[in-house]
Design an enzyme around this catalytic site. Structure first.
Site, PDB file in Angstrom:
ATOM      1  N   HIS A   1       0.956  -0.881  -0.066  1.00 10.58           N
ATOM      2  CA  HIS A   1       0.145   0.157   0.029  1.00 10.58           C
ATOM      3  C   HIS A   1       0.902   1.099   0.080  1.00 10.58           C
ATOM      4  O   HIS A   1       1.960   1.228   0.455  1.00 10.58           O
ATOM      5  CB  HIS A   1      -0.737   0.153   1.412  1.00 10.58           C
ATOM      6  CG  HIS A   1      -2.170  -0.812   1.179  1.00 10.58           C
ATOM      7  ND1 HIS A   1      -2.895  -1.003   0.208  1.00 10.58           N
ATOM      8  CD2 HIS A   1      -2.827  -1.489   2.121  1.00 10.58           C
ATOM      9  CE1 HIS A   1      -3.773  -1.624   0.175  1.00 10.58           C
ATOM     10  NE2 HIS A   1      -3.769  -1.838   1.782  1.00 10.58           N
TER      11      HIS A   1
ATOM     12  N   HIS B   1      13.122  -1.475  -1.336  1.00 14.81           N
ATOM     13  CA  HIS B   1      12.677  -1.305  -2.554  1.00 14.81           C
ATOM     14  C   HIS B   1      13.592  -1.895  -3.479  1.00 14.81           C
ATOM     15  O   HIS B   1      14.971  -1.896  -3.467  1.00 14.81           O
ATOM     16  CB  HIS B   1      12.376   0.222  -2.926  1.00 14.81           C
ATOM     17  CG  HIS B   1      11.877   0.269  -4.518  1.00 14.81           C
ATOM     18  ND1 HIS B   1      10.491  -0.316  -4.752  1.00 14.81           N
ATOM     19  CD2 HIS B   1      12.353   0.498  -5.515  1.00 14.81           C
ATOM     20  CE1 HIS B   1      10.302  -0.034  -5.980  1.00 14.81           C
ATOM     21  NE2 HIS B   1      11.260   0.571  -6.461  1.00 14.81           N
TER      22      HIS B   1
HETATM   23  C1  GRF Z   1      10.771  -7.523  -1.877  1.00 15.26           C
HETATM   24  O1  GRF Z   1      11.374  -7.881  -3.105  1.00 15.26           O
HETATM   25  C2  GRF Z   1      10.674  -6.237  -1.687  1.00 15.26           C
HETATM   26  O2  GRF Z   1      11.642  -5.414  -1.934  1.00 15.26           O
HETATM   27  C3  GRF Z   1       9.473  -5.867  -2.303  1.00 15.26           C
HETATM   28  O3  GRF Z   1       8.679  -6.881  -2.125  1.00 15.26           O
HETATM   29  C4  GRF Z   1       9.413  -8.145  -1.833  1.00 15.26           C
HETATM   30  C5  GRF Z   1       8.837  -8.551  -0.279  1.00 15.26           C
HETATM   31  O4  GRF Z   1       9.211  -9.721  -0.438  1.00 15.26           O
HETATM   32  N1  GRF Z   1       8.913  -4.496  -2.031  1.00 15.26           N
HETATM   33  P1  GRF Z   1       8.994 -10.657   1.004  1.00 15.26           P
HETATM   34  O5  GRF Z   1       7.712 -10.672   1.302  1.00 15.26           O
HETATM   35  O6  GRF Z   1       9.834 -10.108   1.963  1.00 15.26           O
HETATM   36  O7  GRF Z   1       9.805 -11.840   0.862  1.00 15.26           O
END
Ligand code: GRF
Length: 209
Positions: A97, A118
Site C-alpha cells: 500500500h 525497494h
Molecule cells: C521484496 O522484493 C521487496 O523489495 C518488495 O517486496 C518483496 C517482499 O518480499 N517490496 P518478502 O515478502 O519479504 O519475501
C-alpha cells in the site's frame, strides 16, 4: 514490520535478531493481506501478528466511493495499531500500500522512524513490479545492472533518502526468476544492515544534545 506477502525479508530480520546479530526486537508484524505467509512466519517466531484489511473501510464508504476517505481512515487506524506497540523503527518489506499522511503524520509526531526496502536503484523503477521492469529494461539494452535500496519513507513513493544501496548484476542468460532470486538474496542481507543503520542513526540523533 509492515508486510504483504511471503515475508522472506521479515524472516531475515527474525533470524538476525534471534541470533543476536541485530540488537533489536521485532514487536509487531502487520499485513494488509490475510493470507500473507509472513503472518505465519511471525507467529511461528512468537511475534504478535495482525491482519489489517482495507475491505471493511471500503464497505463503510458505500458506492466503492471515495476510496481516498477509506484509505485515510485505514491509514489512521494503522498508525494507532502500530503505535500501540511503541516501536522505535517501522520496517516496510513488501508492504504493497502507499502510506498516506494519515499514517505518516502520527508516526512522525511519535518520533518513530520508518524505512522501506525497494528492489531497484534510487529513482530507477519506483513503484510496483520494479524487478520485472528492470529485467525488461535490461533485455532492451537500457540498463547493464539493477539493485536494491533501503530508504526513508515519505509520501512520494520510493523517493525517500536512501540509507543503503546495493547493485545487483543481471546476466545475459538470466531468466526473470534468476534475477528475482539474486535480488532477494541481496535483500535478505541488506534489510538487516538497513535496520541497523536506521537504529544507529536514531541512537546518535537522540544522543545528540
Ligand atoms: C521484496 O522484493 C521487496 O523489495 C518488495 O517486496 C518483496 C517482499 O518480499 N517490496 P518478502 O515478502 O519479504 O519475501
Amino acid at each position: 514490520m509492515l508486510i504483504s506477502g511471503n515475508g522472506s525479508n521479515l524472516q531475515a530480520l527474525i533470524d538476525s535478531t534471534q541470533a543476536g546479530l541485530l540488537a533489536a526486537q521485532i514487536v509487531h508484524v502487520v499485513s494488509n493481506r490475510r493470507d500473507a505467509y509472513g503472518l505465519t512466519r511471525a507467529r511461528a517466531a512468537g511475534v504478535p501478528a495482525t491482519y489489517h484489511g482495507l475491505a471493511p473501510y471500503k464497505a463503510r464508504h458505500p458506492g466503492g466511493g471515495s476510496v481516498p476517505e477509506a484509505r485515510a481512515a485505514y491509514d489512521a487506524d494503522l498508525a494507532t495499531l502500530v503505535l500501540a506497540q511503541r516501536p522505535q523503527l517501522i520496517v516496510c518489506a513488501g508492504w504493497m500500500h502507499i502510506l498516506s499522511l494519515a499514517f505518516l503524520d502520527p508516526i512522525a509526531a511519535a518520533n518513530v522512524d520508518i524505512i522501506n526496502l525497494h528492489p531497484a536503484l534510487p529513482g530507477q523503477f519506483d513503484g510496483a513490479n520494479a524487478i520485472q521492469r528492470a529485467y525488461a529494461a535490461f533485455k532492451k539494452g537500457e540498463i547493464k545492472h539493477t539493485g536494491i535500496m533501503i530508504h526513508r519513507v515519505i509520501t512520494e513513493v520510493d523517493k525517500g533518502q536512501p540509507l543503503l544501496v546495493r547493485e545487483v548484476e543481471i546476466k545475459e542468460e538470466d531468466t526473470l526468476q534468476d534475477l528475482e532470486d539474486r535480488i532477494h538474496q541481496v535483500e535478505h542481507i541488506a534489510i538487516v544492515e538497513g535496520a541497523r543503520i536506521a537504529l544507529e542513526q536514531r541512537a546518535k540523533n537522540i544522543g545528540d544534545p
